[in-house]
Design a protein around this motif. Structure first.
Motif, PDB file in Angstrom:
ATOM      1  N   LYS A 247      15.749  64.089  22.533  1.00 58.48           N
ATOM      2  CA  LYS A 247      14.836  65.239  22.716  1.00 58.48           C
ATOM      3  C   LYS A 247      14.694  66.018  21.622  1.00 58.48           C
ATOM      4  N   VAL A 248      15.709  65.595  20.468  1.00 64.95           N
ATOM      5  CA  VAL A 248      15.411  66.561  19.319  1.00 64.95           C
ATOM      6  C   VAL A 248      15.427  65.635  17.910  1.00 64.95           C
ATOM      7  N   ILE A 249      14.446  66.043  17.019  1.00 68.71           N
ATOM      8  CA  ILE A 249      13.908  65.520  15.867  1.00 68.71           C
ATOM      9  C   ILE A 249      15.146  65.991  14.655  1.00 68.71           C
ATOM     10  N   VAL A 250      15.648  64.962  13.956  1.00 70.59           N
ATOM     11  CA  VAL A 250      16.480  65.311  12.789  1.00 70.59           C
ATOM     12  C   VAL A 250      16.010  64.512  11.716  1.00 70.59           C
ATOM     13  N   VAL A 251      15.753  65.500  10.603  1.00 70.37           N
ATOM     14  CA  VAL A 251      15.414  65.177   9.259  1.00 70.37           C
ATOM     15  C   VAL A 251      16.233  65.660   8.357  1.00 70.37           C
ATOM     16  N   SER A 252      16.700  64.894   7.415  1.00 66.87           N
ATOM     17  CA  SER A 252      17.640  65.224   6.067  1.00 66.87           C
ATOM     18  C   SER A 252      17.082  64.855   4.606  1.00 66.87           C
ATOM     19  N   ILE A 253      18.018  64.970   3.606  1.00 68.96           N
ATOM     20  CA  ILE A 253      17.637  64.751   2.243  1.00 68.96           C
ATOM     21  C   ILE A 253      18.781  63.936   1.598  1.00 68.96           C
ATOM     22  N   ASP A 254      18.042  62.871   1.078  1.00 74.90           N
ATOM     23  CA  ASP A 254      18.958  62.189  -0.032  1.00 74.90           C
ATOM     24  C   ASP A 254      18.492  60.559   0.007  1.00 74.90           C
ATOM     25  N   ALA A 255      18.487  60.173   1.206  1.00 72.97           N
ATOM     26  CA  ALA A 255      18.386  58.617   1.418  1.00 72.97           C
ATOM     27  C   ALA A 255      19.317  58.016   1.028  1.00 72.97           C
ATOM     28  N   GLY A 266      16.613  54.476  14.248  1.00 78.94           N
ATOM     29  CA  GLY A 266      16.011  55.411  15.005  1.00 78.94           C
ATOM     30  C   GLY A 266      16.692  56.540  15.388  1.00 78.94           C
ATOM     31  N   THR A 267      18.045  56.742  14.913  1.00 78.67           N
ATOM     32  CA  THR A 267      18.858  57.941  15.325  1.00 78.67           C
ATOM     33  C   THR A 267      18.294  58.969  14.097  1.00 78.67           C
ATOM     34  N   LEU A 268      18.183  58.704  13.037  1.00 81.62           N
ATOM     35  CA  LEU A 268      17.647  59.799  11.947  1.00 81.62           C
ATOM     36  C   LEU A 268      16.177  59.546  11.875  1.00 81.62           C
ATOM     37  N   ASP A 269      15.279  60.610  12.293  1.00 78.48           N
ATOM     38  CA  ASP A 269      13.989  60.487  12.190  1.00 78.48           C
ATOM     39  C   ASP A 269      13.309  60.283  10.856  1.00 78.48           C
ATOM     40  N   ALA A 270      13.863  60.948   9.832  1.00 79.98           N
ATOM     41  CA  ALA A 270      13.277  60.834   8.492  1.00 79.98           C
ATOM     42  C   ALA A 270      14.386  61.100   7.610  1.00 79.98           C
ATOM     43  N   THR A 271      14.179  60.845   6.218  1.00 78.75           N
ATOM     44  CA  THR A 271      15.028  61.503   5.366  1.00 78.75           C
ATOM     45  C   THR A 271      14.198  61.493   4.022  1.00 78.75           C
ATOM     46  N   VAL A 272      14.648  62.308   3.118  1.00 81.49           N
ATOM     47  CA  VAL A 272      13.728  62.539   1.905  1.00 81.49           C
ATOM     48  C   VAL A 272      14.473  61.757   0.722  1.00 81.49           C
ATOM     49  N   PHE A 273      13.962  60.737   0.073  1.00 82.83           N
ATOM     50  CA  PHE A 273      14.522  59.888  -1.072  1.00 82.83           C
ATOM     51  C   PHE A 273      14.824  60.896  -2.173  1.00 82.83           C
TER      52      PHE A 273
END
Length: 317
Positions: A247-255, A266-273
């Motif tokens: 139910k919660v979107i999680v996005v972070s940075i580094d890749a 699919g546990t982390l929705d997106a990351t920023v490389f």
């Protein structure tokens, strides 16, 4: 006859020894003049307990080995005071150049001032100081947060409650990633920042912080923006344990590798490389050019890229 032959051989021997000695003396003088001397670069890193920082350093080592440069690496262990002392030590050792991965914007700045006063080029990598170094190699942290928060906003349809995990407070990446995130939040008045707090770039602390937020906000939480993957992965673990991850979107940075695997699952929705390899390599390249008095870029900015399941294969090694 034999005696004359031996004398001739003896003369040839001493002549060869004399020539060798002259040659060795010439080489020593050449080395003292700085020609052919192996360059020595002092490196102080924010924290060698952080996977992304380790990746940046690994790239430095690889580049230094390829270029025949000697690196002297020390770990500042997140202490700006220790980092300044480490740079002072490099100055005393008369290294040819210094690469610093700053702990803090202000508190690490005296290190830059001291290096420049000693006429030793100092290159900031990955993070910045208020004092201007010889050169900077890194990425635009404001842009990384814009990318992450924009993705969250679009996924939520511009409406919902967001939590933000800060990195180590006072560090350039933390300050700029907060700035970028808030810029996007202003564009979406129906996105509410429920809470924001530091997880100090750490996975365990990110998990603990997320557990506290789950206790406080529970089902009100729609998304989490973590300023790095370590904290993002901690948040994912806490949400999964609480049965809320779907139910919660999680996005972070580094890749980082763990972050990419989490996107794959699919546990982390997106990351920023963020390109650790390019940052480390370019930092050494710039330090060498500055030490040799060659032309170099005063600022090298390496672009960030959004990573989702759709383009993941491009980033997996």
């Amino acid at each position: 006859m034999k005696r004359i032959q031996l004398t001739s051989l003896s003369s040839l021997f001493f002549l060869s020894v004399l020539l060798a000695a002259c040659s060795q003396s010439s080489t020593s003088e050449k080395s003292a003049d700085g020609e052919g001397k192996k360059l020595v670069v002092g490196v102080t890193m924010l924290s060698m307990q952080n996977e992304f920082i380790v990746n940046v350093h690994d790239a430095m080592v690889k580049k230094a080995e390829a270029d025949g440069v000697e690196l002297i690496t020390v770990d500042a262990e997140r202490s700006a005071l220790k980092q300044v002392e480490q740079v002072e030590s490099f100055i005393a050792q008369k290294v040819d150049a210094i690469i610093m991965n700053p702990c803090e914007v202000e508190a690490s700045s005296p290190a830059v001032t001291k290096a420049l006063a000693a006429k030793i080029p100092i290159i900031n990598v990955n993070s910045e100081t208020s004092a201007k170094p010889t050169a900077f190699v890194g990425s635009d942290d404001v842009e990384s947060a814009r990318i992450a928060m924009k993705y969250i906003a679009e996924k939520l349809g511009g409406k919902g409650n967001v939590l933000m995990m800060h990195g180590y407070m006072g560090q350039a990446a933390q300050i700029k990633r907060e700035q970028g995130a808030r810029e996007i939040l202003k564009q979406y008045p129906n996105l509410k920042l429920l809470a924001h707090q530091t997880g100090e770039w750490d996975r365990a602390k990110g998990m603990s912080l997320m557990e506290n937020w789950i206790q406080s906000y529970g089902s009100q939480i729609n998304a989490v923006f973590a300023q790095n993957d370590e904290m993002g992965l901690g948040a994912v673990k806490a949400l999964t344990d609480a049965g809320l991850k779907d139910k919660v979107i999680v996005v972070s940075i580094d890749a980082i590798p763990d972050g990419l695997q989490a996107v794959k699952k699919g546990t982390l929705d997106a990351t920023v490389f963020q390109n650790a390899e390019e940052q480390g390599s370019k930092a050494v390249e710039t330090a060498v050019k500055a030490a040799k008095g060659q032309a170099y870029g005063k600022e090298t900015l390496i672009p960030f890229q959004l990573v989702t399941k759709e383009n993941l294969t491009k980033f997996l090694k």
